[in-house]
Design a protein around this motif. Structure first.
Motif, short mmCIF file in Angstrom:
data_model
loop_
_atom_site.label_atom_id
_atom_site.label_comp_id
_atom_site.label_asym_id
_atom_site.label_seq_id
_atom_site.Cartn_x
_atom_site.Cartn_y
_atom_site.Cartn_z
N GLU A 29 0.83 -1.20 0.00
CA GLU A 29 0.00 0.00 0.00
C GLU A 29 0.87 1.26 0.00
OE1 GLU A 29 -3.42 2.24 2.69
OE2 GLU A 29 -2.88 0.17 3.17
N PHE A 30 1.93 1.25 0.80
CA PHE A 30 2.83 2.41 0.84
C PHE A 30 3.42 2.68 -0.54
CE2 PHE A 30 6.88 4.55 1.33
CZ PHE A 30 6.59 5.56 2.24
N GLN A 31 3.84 1.62 -1.22
CA GLN A 31 4.49 1.77 -2.53
C GLN A 31 3.50 2.14 -3.63
OE1 GLN A 31 6.27 -2.11 -2.53
NE2 GLN A 31 8.23 -1.34 -1.75
N ASP A 32 2.26 1.70 -3.50
CA ASP A 32 1.28 1.90 -4.58
C ASP A 32 0.48 3.19 -4.47
OD1 ASP A 32 2.12 -0.47 -5.63
OD2 ASP A 32 0.33 -1.62 -5.04
N THR A 33 0.36 3.75 -3.29
CA THR A 33 -0.51 4.91 -3.13
C THR A 33 0.19 6.20 -3.56
OG1 THR A 33 -1.98 6.13 -1.66
CG2 THR A 33 0.10 5.39 -0.71
N ASP A 34 -0.60 7.11 -4.10
CA ASP A 34 -0.09 8.43 -4.45
C ASP A 34 -0.48 9.46 -3.39
OD1 ASP A 34 1.07 7.61 -6.86
OD2 ASP A 34 -0.84 7.80 -7.93
N SER A 35 -1.27 9.03 -2.42
CA SER A 35 -1.75 9.94 -1.38
C SER A 35 -0.71 10.07 -0.27
CB SER A 35 -3.06 9.40 -0.79
OG SER A 35 -3.33 9.99 0.45
N LEU A 36 -0.26 11.30 -0.03
CA LEU A 36 0.71 11.54 1.03
C LEU A 36 0.13 11.14 2.38
CD1 LEU A 36 3.42 12.63 2.04
CD2 LEU A 36 2.39 14.92 2.08
N GLU A 37 -1.13 11.46 2.59
CA GLU A 37 -1.78 11.12 3.87
C GLU A 37 -1.81 9.60 4.09
OE1 GLU A 37 -6.18 11.72 5.65
OE2 GLU A 37 -5.31 13.51 4.72
N SER A 38 -2.08 8.85 3.04
CA SER A 38 -2.08 7.38 3.14
C SER A 38 -0.67 6.86 3.43
CB SER A 38 -2.60 6.74 1.86
OG SER A 38 -3.96 7.02 1.70
N LYS A 39 0.32 7.43 2.75
CA LYS A 39 1.71 7.03 3.00
C LYS A 39 2.08 7.28 4.47
CE LYS A 39 4.05 7.55 -1.47
NZ LYS A 39 4.47 6.18 -1.66
N LEU A 62 10.82 -8.01 4.02
CA LEU A 62 10.05 -7.05 3.22
C LEU A 62 10.80 -5.74 2.96
CD1 LEU A 62 6.63 -7.60 5.05
CD2 LEU A 62 7.19 -8.29 2.70
N ASN A 63 12.07 -5.69 3.37
CA ASN A 63 12.90 -4.49 3.18
C ASN A 63 12.33 -3.23 3.83
OD1 ASN A 63 14.92 -5.84 1.63
ND2 ASN A 63 13.51 -5.80 -0.09
N VAL A 64 11.67 -3.41 4.97
CA VAL A 64 11.08 -2.26 5.67
C VAL A 64 12.17 -1.34 6.23
CG1 VAL A 64 9.58 -1.55 7.59
CG2 VAL A 64 8.92 -3.48 6.14
N ILE A 65 13.30 -1.91 6.61
CA ILE A 65 14.40 -1.07 7.12
C ILE A 65 14.84 -0.09 6.03
CG2 ILE A 65 16.80 -1.07 7.94
CD1 ILE A 65 16.15 -3.77 9.33
N ASP A 66 14.97 -0.57 4.80
CA ASP A 66 15.32 0.31 3.68
C ASP A 66 14.24 1.37 3.45
OD1 ASP A 66 17.69 -1.03 3.21
OD2 ASP A 66 16.82 -2.36 1.70
N LEU A 67 12.99 0.96 3.60
CA LEU A 67 11.88 1.90 3.44
C LEU A 67 11.98 3.01 4.49
CD1 LEU A 67 8.84 1.65 1.89
CD2 LEU A 67 8.22 1.58 4.28
N PHE A 68 12.24 2.63 5.74
CA PHE A 68 12.42 3.63 6.80
C PHE A 68 13.59 4.56 6.49
CE2 PHE A 68 10.54 0.57 10.21
CZ PHE A 68 9.25 1.03 9.98
N LEU A 69 14.70 3.98 6.06
CA LEU A 69 15.89 4.79 5.73
C LEU A 69 15.58 5.75 4.58
CD1 LEU A 69 18.66 2.04 6.04
CD2 LEU A 69 18.47 4.10 7.46
N ASP A 70 14.88 5.27 3.57
CA ASP A 70 14.51 6.13 2.44
C ASP A 70 13.67 7.32 2.90
OD1 ASP A 70 15.84 4.45 0.69
OD2 ASP A 70 14.02 3.47 -0.07
N CYS A 71 12.82 7.10 3.87
CA CYS A 71 11.94 8.17 4.35
C CYS A 71 12.70 9.28 5.09
CB CYS A 71 10.84 7.60 5.25
SG CYS A 71 9.61 6.72 4.27
N LEU A 72 13.93 8.99 5.52
CA LEU A 72 14.74 10.01 6.19
C LEU A 72 15.21 11.06 5.20
CD1 LEU A 72 16.87 7.93 8.72
CD2 LEU A 72 14.52 8.75 8.92
#
Length: 194
Positions: A29-39, A62-72
């Protein structure tokens, strides 16, 4: 408060309660949504799930650690806040810590120290403390970070001040603190001349 993985598995069964599938659907869902609020909402949920040791292996898969790092690196303060919160929640685990350090985590977490969001800064300081290892300590106690902690330790914000003082007392030696003080004095002298 904390349970061992064995105790948690006994309580939830070997497959959790569809944990992997649920976490996978959040990541999708995080990867597919375009809504900032949903992200933001999805990332907040992932950060909360990062608190539970049973989820660590799933999060690595699921590479969630990379996802968290990317969000920084995001410009959105909420994504940054939830990204650093998630890292803070899972970085005490040795394998997670190694993955964060291997992926330039210290540099990315360091950026969060300049956030205007108090929760982001507090999570960043805590994460840096949790990431200290014999190998990473020099990067984490480098002059810019120590100087930043020295500034935070003088803050009127008690939470920030106390956490920065713990960082300085527990992870820095006197010579590092003195070098940071000299940088501050030099900067103060330069600004008073302009």
């Amino acid at each position: 408060m904390f349970s061992t993985k064995e105790q948690l598995l006994k309580r939830t069964g070997p497959h959790g309660i569809g944990r992997f599938s649920f976490l996978q659907s959040l990541v999708t869902e995080f990867q597919d949504t375009d809504s900032l609020e949903s992200k933001q909402e999805v990332l907040a949920n992932l950060a909360n799930f990062a608190y539970d040791p049973v989820n660590y292996e799933y999060m690595r898969t699921l590479n969630v650690i990379d996802l968290f790092l990317d969000c920084l690196d995001e410009s959105d303060e909420k994504l940054m806040e939830f990204g650093i919160g998630g890292l803070c929640n899972l970085c005490l685990d040795k394998t997670n810590k190694e993955e964060i350090l291997r992926n330039d985590g210290v540099k990315l977490v360091m950026k969060c120290l300049s956030s205007p969001n108090e929760e982001t800064v507090l999570s960043a300081i805590t994460t840096l403390m949790y990431l200290v290892t014999p190998v990473s300590k020099a990067d984490i106690t480098c002059l810019p970070i120590v100087e930043c902690m020295l500034r935070f330790s003088a803050s009127v914000n008690i939470r920030l001040s106390n956490l920065a003082k713990v960082f300085l007392e527990d992870y820095c030696d006197k010579s590092q603190i003195e070098a940071a003080r000299q940088v501050q004095e030099k900067m103060s002298a330069q600004s008073s001349h302009t």
